[in-house]
Design a protein around this motif. Structure first.
Motif, PDB file in Angstrom:
ATOM      1  N   LYS A 183       6.501  -3.515  -0.216  1.00  8.66           N
ATOM      2  CA  LYS A 183       6.661  -2.066  -0.395  1.00  8.66           C
ATOM      3  C   LYS A 183       7.647  -1.788  -1.531  1.00  8.66           C
ATOM      4  N   GLN A 184       8.747  -2.515  -1.543  1.00  8.86           N
ATOM      5  CA  GLN A 184       9.736  -2.359  -2.612  1.00  8.86           C
ATOM      6  C   GLN A 184       9.077  -2.664  -3.966  1.00  8.86           C
ATOM      7  N   PHE A 185       8.277  -3.697  -4.022  1.00 11.91           N
ATOM      8  CA  PHE A 185       7.541  -4.072  -5.234  1.00 11.91           C
ATOM      9  C   PHE A 185       6.685  -2.901  -5.727  1.00 11.91           C
ATOM     10  N   PHE A 186       5.850  -2.328  -4.847  1.00 13.28           N
ATOM     11  CA  PHE A 186       4.958  -1.246  -5.267  1.00 13.28           C
ATOM     12  C   PHE A 186       5.712   0.020  -5.663  1.00 13.28           C
ATOM     13  N   GLU A 187       6.896   0.214  -5.120  1.00  9.79           N
ATOM     14  CA  GLU A 187       7.654   1.432  -5.409  1.00  9.79           C
ATOM     15  C   GLU A 187       8.623   1.274  -6.579  1.00  9.79           C
ATOM     16  N   ALA A 188       8.791   0.054  -7.091  1.00 11.36           N
ATOM     17  CA  ALA A 188       9.756  -0.196  -8.158  1.00 11.36           C
ATOM     18  C   ALA A 188       9.118  -0.241  -9.546  1.00 11.36           C
ATOM     19  N   HIS A 189       7.802  -0.116  -9.636  1.00 16.26           N
ATOM     20  CA  HIS A 189       7.151  -0.143 -10.944  1.00 16.26           C
ATOM     21  C   HIS A 189       5.871   0.672 -10.867  1.00 16.26           C
ATOM     22  N   ASP A 190       5.201   0.804 -11.999  1.00 18.40           N
ATOM     23  CA  ASP A 190       3.926   1.504 -12.044  1.00 18.40           C
ATOM     24  C   ASP A 190       2.816   0.458 -12.065  1.00 18.40           C
ATOM     25  N   PRO A 191       2.198   0.192 -10.907  1.00 14.00           N
ATOM     26  CA  PRO A 191       1.187  -0.857 -10.829  1.00 14.00           C
ATOM     27  C   PRO A 191      -0.169  -0.450 -11.411  1.00 14.00           C
ATOM     28  N   THR A 192      -0.216   0.684 -12.104  1.00 15.41           N
ATOM     29  CA  THR A 192      -1.471   1.155 -12.704  1.00 15.41           C
ATOM     30  C   THR A 192      -1.506   0.931 -14.218  1.00 15.41           C
ATOM     31  N   GLN A 193      -0.480   0.314 -14.781  1.00  9.53           N
ATOM     32  CA  GLN A 193      -0.374   0.237 -16.244  1.00  9.53           C
ATOM     33  C   GLN A 193      -1.013  -0.989 -16.877  1.00  9.53           C
ATOM     34  N   GLU A 214      -4.127  -1.644  -0.765  1.00  8.84           N
ATOM     35  CA  GLU A 214      -5.058  -0.559  -0.420  1.00  8.84           C
ATOM     36  C   GLU A 214      -4.315   0.727  -0.079  1.00  8.84           C
ATOM     37  N   THR A 215      -3.243   0.608   0.689  1.00  4.36           N
ATOM     38  CA  THR A 215      -2.446   1.783   1.069  1.00  4.36           C
ATOM     39  C   THR A 215      -1.842   2.444  -0.158  1.00  4.36           C
ATOM     40  N   TYR A 216      -1.248   1.649  -1.034  1.00  4.24           N
ATOM     41  CA  TYR A 216      -0.627   2.208  -2.235  1.00  4.24           C
ATOM     42  C   TYR A 216      -1.665   2.706  -3.241  1.00  4.24           C
ATOM     43  N   ALA A 217      -2.854   2.088  -3.276  1.00  4.55           N
ATOM     44  CA  ALA A 217      -3.909   2.575  -4.167  1.00  4.55           C
ATOM     45  C   ALA A 217      -4.241   4.021  -3.835  1.00  4.55           C
ATOM     46  N   GLU A 218      -4.326   4.318  -2.565  1.00  2.28           N
ATOM     47  CA  GLU A 218      -4.604   5.697  -2.141  1.00  2.28           C
ATOM     48  C   GLU A 218      -3.445   6.624  -2.520  1.00  2.28           C
ATOM     49  N   ALA A 219      -2.225   6.170  -2.315  1.00  2.00           N
ATOM     50  CA  ALA A 219      -1.053   6.990  -2.645  1.00  2.00           C
ATOM     51  C   ALA A 219      -0.970   7.250  -4.149  1.00  2.00           C
ATOM     52  N   ALA A 252      -6.146   3.681 -11.345  1.00  2.00           N
ATOM     53  CA  ALA A 252      -6.345   2.596 -10.388  1.00  2.00           C
ATOM     54  C   ALA A 252      -5.228   1.560 -10.514  1.00  2.00           C
ATOM     55  N   ILE A 253      -4.846   0.994  -9.392  1.00  2.00           N
ATOM     56  CA  ILE A 253      -3.857  -0.079  -9.385  1.00  2.00           C
ATOM     57  C   ILE A 253      -4.490  -1.318 -10.015  1.00  2.00           C
ATOM     58  N   THR A 254      -3.733  -1.974 -10.897  1.00  5.83           N
ATOM     59  CA  THR A 254      -4.211  -3.179 -11.581  1.00  5.83           C
ATOM     60  C   THR A 254      -3.531  -4.448 -11.070  1.00  5.83           C
ATOM     61  N   THR A 255      -2.758  -4.330 -10.014  1.00  7.54           N
ATOM     62  CA  THR A 255      -2.031  -5.472  -9.458  1.00  7.54           C
ATOM     63  C   THR A 255      -2.986  -6.600  -9.093  1.00  7.54           C
ATOM     64  N   GLU A 256      -2.668  -7.798  -9.567  1.00  4.02           N
ATOM     65  CA  GLU A 256      -3.432  -8.993  -9.213  1.00  4.02           C
ATOM     66  C   GLU A 256      -2.799  -9.615  -7.969  1.00  4.02           C
ATOM     67  N   ILE A 257      -3.635 -10.158  -7.101  1.00 11.16           N
ATOM     68  CA  ILE A 257      -3.137 -10.928  -5.959  1.00 11.16           C
ATOM     69  C   ILE A 257      -3.794 -12.296  -6.027  1.00 11.16           C
ATOM     70  N   GLY A 286       8.133   7.041  -8.317  1.00  8.60           N
ATOM     71  CA  GLY A 286       8.438   7.976  -7.231  1.00  8.60           C
ATOM     72  C   GLY A 286       7.383   7.986  -6.147  1.00  8.60           C
ATOM     73  N   VAL A 287       6.280   7.246  -6.334  1.00  6.40           N
ATOM     74  CA  VAL A 287       5.248   7.155  -5.296  1.00  6.40           C
ATOM     75  C   VAL A 287       5.768   6.246  -4.185  1.00  6.40           C
ATOM     76  N   THR A 288       5.696   6.749  -2.950  1.00  5.32           N
ATOM     77  CA  THR A 288       6.141   5.980  -1.795  1.00  5.32           C
ATOM     78  C   THR A 288       5.100   6.057  -0.679  1.00  5.32           C
ATOM     79  N   CYS A 289       5.221   5.163   0.270  1.00  7.88           N
ATOM     80  CA  CYS A 289       4.389   5.179   1.478  1.00  7.88           C
ATOM     81  C   CYS A 289       5.292   4.957   2.672  1.00  7.88           C
ATOM     82  N   ALA A 290       4.962   5.607   3.773  1.00  9.13           N
ATOM     83  CA  ALA A 290       5.765   5.465   4.988  1.00  9.13           C
ATOM     84  C   ALA A 290       5.640   4.074   5.548  1.00  9.13           C
TER      85      ALA A 290
END
Length: 181
Positions: A80-90, A122-127, A135-140, A177-181
């Motif tokens: 969660k910290q990872f997804f909220e600390a950068h812009d994973p759509t760039q 998936e959760t952060y993609a929606e957020a 779209a999120i470009t994060t590789e897993i 600034g995008v966050t998820c509960a």
């Protein structure tokens, strides 16, 4: 190079979210993180140098190796910290830093970590979509337990804990600034 020891009871996680100096500082300041190191991961060149990685021809991303105490912080909280600390759509950039080494990537070390990473993606993609981002470009890419691939290659000593040695060094967090509960 850094000590490769992992403190007793700690687990490992690997995160690529732009320039590794600022991300390492963010993680070393996280309660429950027992140590950090920076390096290169996700490419095909063995034991690359910083100069080689910066050419974009190694396939590696600047990555932070995080050892954490799972009784104090969960892998899910770190993702969660990872997804909220950068812009994973760039894609291949974070802010002014452009190149394949600045891409967003997670390198889970187990099936459990991979499940968490994919669920949160998936959760952060929606957020991010709801917030008007692309779209999120994060590789897993899960580490293969048999081969240890994709290997983590430690960056040069001068990169380790760089922002302790250079407190005015540049490498900001690119939070949206995008966050998820």
């Amino acid at each position: 190079m850094p000590d490769d020891a992992t403190p007793d009871g700690s687990e490992l996680a690997y995160f690529a979210l732009g320039c590794f100096w600022g991300e390492e500082k963010m993680f070393w300041n996280t309660a429950g993180v027992t140590n950090t190191a920076v390096g290169y991961q996700g490419g095909f060149t063995p034991n690359p140098t910083y100069e080689e990685v910066c050419t974009g021809r190694t396939g590696h991303a600047e990555t932070v190796r995080v050892a954490f105490d799972p009784t104090r912080v969960t892998y899910e909280a770190l993702v969660k910290q990872f997804f909220e600390a950068h812009d994973p759509t760039q894609g291949y950039r974070q802010g002014n830093d452009v190149g394949t080494q600045y891409r967003s990537a997670l390198f889970p070390v187990s099936a459990e970590q991979e499940e968490v990473a994919r669920r949160l993606l998936e959760t952060y993609a929606e957020a991010y979509t709801n917030a008007g981002y692309g779209a999120i470009t994060t590789e897993i890419t899960r580490l293969d337990p048999a081969t240890g691939e994709p290997a983590f290659w430690y960056a040069e000593d001068y990169h380790q804990q760089y922002l302790i040695k250079n407190p005015n060094g540049y490498c900001p967090i690119h939070s949206t600034g995008v966050t998820c509960a």
